[in-house]
Every structure is written in structure tokens, then in C-alpha cells.
Motif scaffolding. Sequence first.
Motif, mmCIF file in Angstrom:
data_model
loop_
_atom_site.group_PDB
_atom_site.id
_atom_site.type_symbol
_atom_site.label_atom_id
_atom_site.label_comp_id
_atom_site.label_asym_id
_atom_site.label_seq_id
_atom_site.Cartn_x
_atom_site.Cartn_y
_atom_site.Cartn_z
ATOM 1 N N VAL A 43 43.863 44.476 31.791
ATOM 2 C CA VAL A 43 44.841 44.621 30.725
ATOM 3 C C VAL A 43 45.152 43.223 30.210
ATOM 4 C CG1 VAL A 43 47.178 45.346 30.101
ATOM 5 C CG2 VAL A 43 45.807 46.762 31.638
ATOM 6 N N ILE A 44 45.018 43.061 28.891
ATOM 7 C CA ILE A 44 45.216 41.767 28.237
ATOM 8 C C ILE A 44 46.413 41.876 27.305
ATOM 9 C CG2 ILE A 44 44.191 40.066 26.676
ATOM 10 C CD1 ILE A 44 41.448 41.398 27.393
ATOM 11 N N PHE A 45 47.272 40.858 27.329
ATOM 12 C CA PHE A 45 48.352 40.776 26.358
ATOM 13 C C PHE A 45 48.715 39.316 26.175
ATOM 14 C CE2 PHE A 45 50.243 41.494 30.500
ATOM 15 C CZ PHE A 45 51.226 40.532 30.579
ATOM 16 N N ILE A 46 49.461 39.027 25.121
ATOM 17 C CA ILE A 46 49.876 37.655 24.817
ATOM 18 C C ILE A 46 51.381 37.553 25.020
ATOM 19 C CG2 ILE A 46 50.067 35.921 22.991
ATOM 20 C CD1 ILE A 46 47.381 37.065 21.913
ATOM 21 N N HIS A 47 51.769 36.525 25.772
ATOM 22 C CA HIS A 47 53.188 36.311 26.063
ATOM 23 C C HIS A 47 53.464 34.810 26.008
ATOM 24 C CE1 HIS A 47 57.127 37.109 27.827
ATOM 25 N NE2 HIS A 47 56.906 36.101 28.645
ATOM 26 N N GLU A 48 54.429 34.435 25.193
ATOM 27 C CA GLU A 48 54.852 33.040 25.042
ATOM 28 C C GLU A 48 53.679 32.073 24.856
ATOM 29 O OE1 GLU A 48 57.698 31.895 28.064
ATOM 30 O OE2 GLU A 48 59.119 33.421 27.383
ATOM 31 N N GLY A 49 52.772 32.451 23.949
ATOM 32 C CA GLY A 49 51.698 31.556 23.550
ATOM 33 C C GLY A 49 50.510 31.480 24.489
ATOM 34 N N LYS A 50 50.423 32.376 25.472
ATOM 35 C CA LYS A 50 49.279 32.413 26.387
ATOM 36 C C LYS A 50 48.755 33.841 26.483
ATOM 37 C CE LYS A 50 50.612 28.776 29.591
ATOM 38 N NZ LYS A 50 50.928 28.468 30.986
ATOM 39 N N ALA A 51 47.443 33.943 26.697
ATOM 40 C CA ALA A 51 46.856 35.246 27.003
ATOM 41 C C ALA A 51 47.041 35.496 28.493
ATOM 42 C CB ALA A 51 45.379 35.256 26.653
ATOM 43 N N TYR A 52 47.472 36.684 28.841
ATOM 44 C CA TYR A 52 47.583 37.112 30.242
ATOM 45 C C TYR A 52 46.527 38.172 30.481
ATOM 46 C CZ TYR A 52 51.872 34.637 31.289
ATOM 47 O OH TYR A 52 52.785 33.647 31.532
ATOM 48 N N LEU A 53 45.806 38.024 31.583
ATOM 49 C CA LEU A 53 44.790 38.984 31.977
ATOM 50 C C LEU A 53 45.152 39.503 33.364
ATOM 51 C CD1 LEU A 53 43.390 36.441 30.390
ATOM 52 C CD2 LEU A 53 41.347 37.765 30.786
ATOM 53 N N LEU A 54 45.472 40.775 33.446
ATOM 54 C CA LEU A 54 45.709 41.434 34.726
ATOM 55 C C LEU A 54 44.431 42.208 35.013
ATOM 56 C CD1 LEU A 54 49.268 42.939 34.096
ATOM 57 C CD2 LEU A 54 48.666 40.610 34.750
ATOM 58 N N THR A 55 43.770 41.911 36.126
ATOM 59 C CA THR A 55 42.463 42.495 36.394
ATOM 60 C C THR A 55 42.387 43.041 37.804
ATOM 61 O OG1 THR A 55 41.487 40.828 34.936
ATOM 62 C CG2 THR A 55 39.973 42.063 36.334
ATOM 63 N N ALA A 56 41.960 44.281 37.928
ATOM 64 C CA ALA A 56 41.680 44.895 39.229
ATOM 65 C C ALA A 56 40.189 45.192 39.292
ATOM 66 C CB ALA A 56 42.479 46.177 39.398
ATOM 67 N N THR A 57 39.549 44.779 40.386
ATOM 68 C CA THR A 57 38.115 44.979 40.561
ATOM 69 C C THR A 57 37.861 45.655 41.901
ATOM 70 O OG1 THR A 57 37.766 42.895 39.380
ATOM 71 C CG2 THR A 57 35.866 43.843 40.498
ATOM 72 N N THR A 58 37.030 46.691 41.885
ATOM 73 C CA THR A 58 36.693 47.420 43.111
ATOM 74 C C THR A 58 35.197 47.747 43.106
ATOM 75 O OG1 THR A 58 36.917 49.674 42.267
ATOM 76 C CG2 THR A 58 38.947 48.600 43.003
ATOM 77 N N ARG A 59 34.699 48.198 44.235
ATOM 78 C CA ARG A 59 33.380 48.812 44.249
ATOM 79 C C ARG A 59 33.478 50.050 43.357
ATOM 80 N NH1 ARG A 59 29.236 45.801 45.651
ATOM 81 N NH2 ARG A 59 29.478 44.831 47.685
ATOM 82 N N THR A 60 32.425 50.329 42.616
ATOM 83 C CA THR A 60 32.443 51.447 41.667
ATOM 84 C C THR A 60 32.867 52.750 42.335
ATOM 85 O OG1 THR A 60 30.745 50.380 40.342
ATOM 86 C CG2 THR A 60 31.041 52.752 40.007
ATOM 87 N N GLU A 61 32.305 53.035 43.487
ATOM 88 C CA GLU A 61 32.609 54.315 44.148
ATOM 89 C C GLU A 61 34.016 54.371 44.724
ATOM 90 O OE1 GLU A 61 30.655 51.640 47.140
ATOM 91 O OE2 GLU A 61 30.104 52.280 45.137
ATOM 92 N N LYS A 62 34.728 53.237 44.826
ATOM 93 C CA LYS A 62 36.089 53.209 45.371
ATOM 94 C C LYS A 62 37.165 53.156 44.288
ATOM 95 C CE LYS A 62 35.272 53.205 49.787
ATOM 96 N NZ LYS A 62 35.819 54.219 50.674
ATOM 97 N N PHE A 63 36.764 53.014 43.029
ATOM 98 C CA PHE A 63 37.729 52.836 41.945
ATOM 99 C C PHE A 63 38.742 53.984 41.898
ATOM 100 C CE2 PHE A 63 39.243 52.898 37.552
ATOM 101 C CZ PHE A 63 39.577 51.566 37.365
#
Length: 182
Positions: free
Chosen positions: A145-165
Motif C-alpha cells: 500500500v502506497i500513499f504520500i504523507h508530509e512530502g514523502k512516499a510511504y510504502l507498507l509492504t507484506a511479503t509471504t510465500r505464495t501458498e501462505k498468503f
Amino acid sequence: MRIILSLVLFSLSSWGNTFQSSQLSPNFKFDYNDVNWEMVPPRIEKGEAQQVDKTMAQQTLVTIQRKTADEKYRARFHVVTDSLEKFNDPKLPQIVQYQKHSVEFLKSQRFQMLSVEPVTLPKVKETAVEIIANQRDFGLKFKQVIFIHEGKAYLLTATTRTEKFDTYKNEISAMFDSFQFF
């Protein structure tokens, strides 16, 4: 009364920890299940790697990972910021420019885009974009999930094995949904 007390104790045990930034501005926090997830200490690079790291626009603010690995890979959740300096086309909102940049980068890394759509995080007022992608070479699936807050891009990222998502989906969603600035 016993039922209420039991619910409170259960909710504390299932989502028993909140990460809260202390020296970052703006400050943020999110909840995570500390039974299954743990903090990853920041890496301290030496020499040349440290110099390269200082010149990068992206900065990892926090990483947590599953305590147990799945096929030698631990699912992770990252909070990263990025500079918006190169996203200055007056014809397009910066979030759209950053979304295009992110999708192009992911495709160059052999990710297959499963969905790219606007979303709303319950505790973040800025416009956000969600990317769900699959990286078949490594058997990974992620939600960003990407959004812009106070002049910066924020990237919240969750990564898993495909079969565990799908298995981790509720825990991951709770981290995204609880993210907020204070």
C-alpha cells in the motif's frame, strides 16, 4: 462479566504488541501479533555498502517478520519511505506518478501484477494505492500500500510465500488497518 474479561484477554493475547516509532517524524504505529511476528533489528552496513545506502532515496523504517520460516523464507512486513524529488510532473498527482513508478519497477523485477487499485486505510487520511503482485521466480506474493504523507512516499509492504498468503491474510490486513500517524 466473565465473557467481557475473556474477550479482553483474548484480544490482548492475539494482538499483543504495537510498534511505535520513537525518533521518527512523523511518528507512526501499527499493531502486530507478537506470538507469530518479531522485530528485525536494523542492519548496520560497513564501508562501501554503507555509503551506497546513504545515497538511496528509500529508507526502511521498520521490518517485522514471522518467527517461523516457511521453506527457509520468513514472511515480512516493512514500512519504507521514499523521496518524491523525481515525481514532479504538474499534469499528474504525485501518487499517480509514484504508482506508475512502482508498477514499472516491480515488472522489471519479474513481478506479475494481480491488482492495482485505490484503497483507504482506516486510520490514514491520504489517498492510497494497493498493489498485489506475485513473483514466481522466488515463489513470493506481496501486498503493498502506497500513499504520500508530509512530502514523502510511504510504502507498507507484506511479503509471504505464495501458498501462505491467504493463511496470513488476516494478520497482515490487521497490520495495514492499524497503521496510523500520531
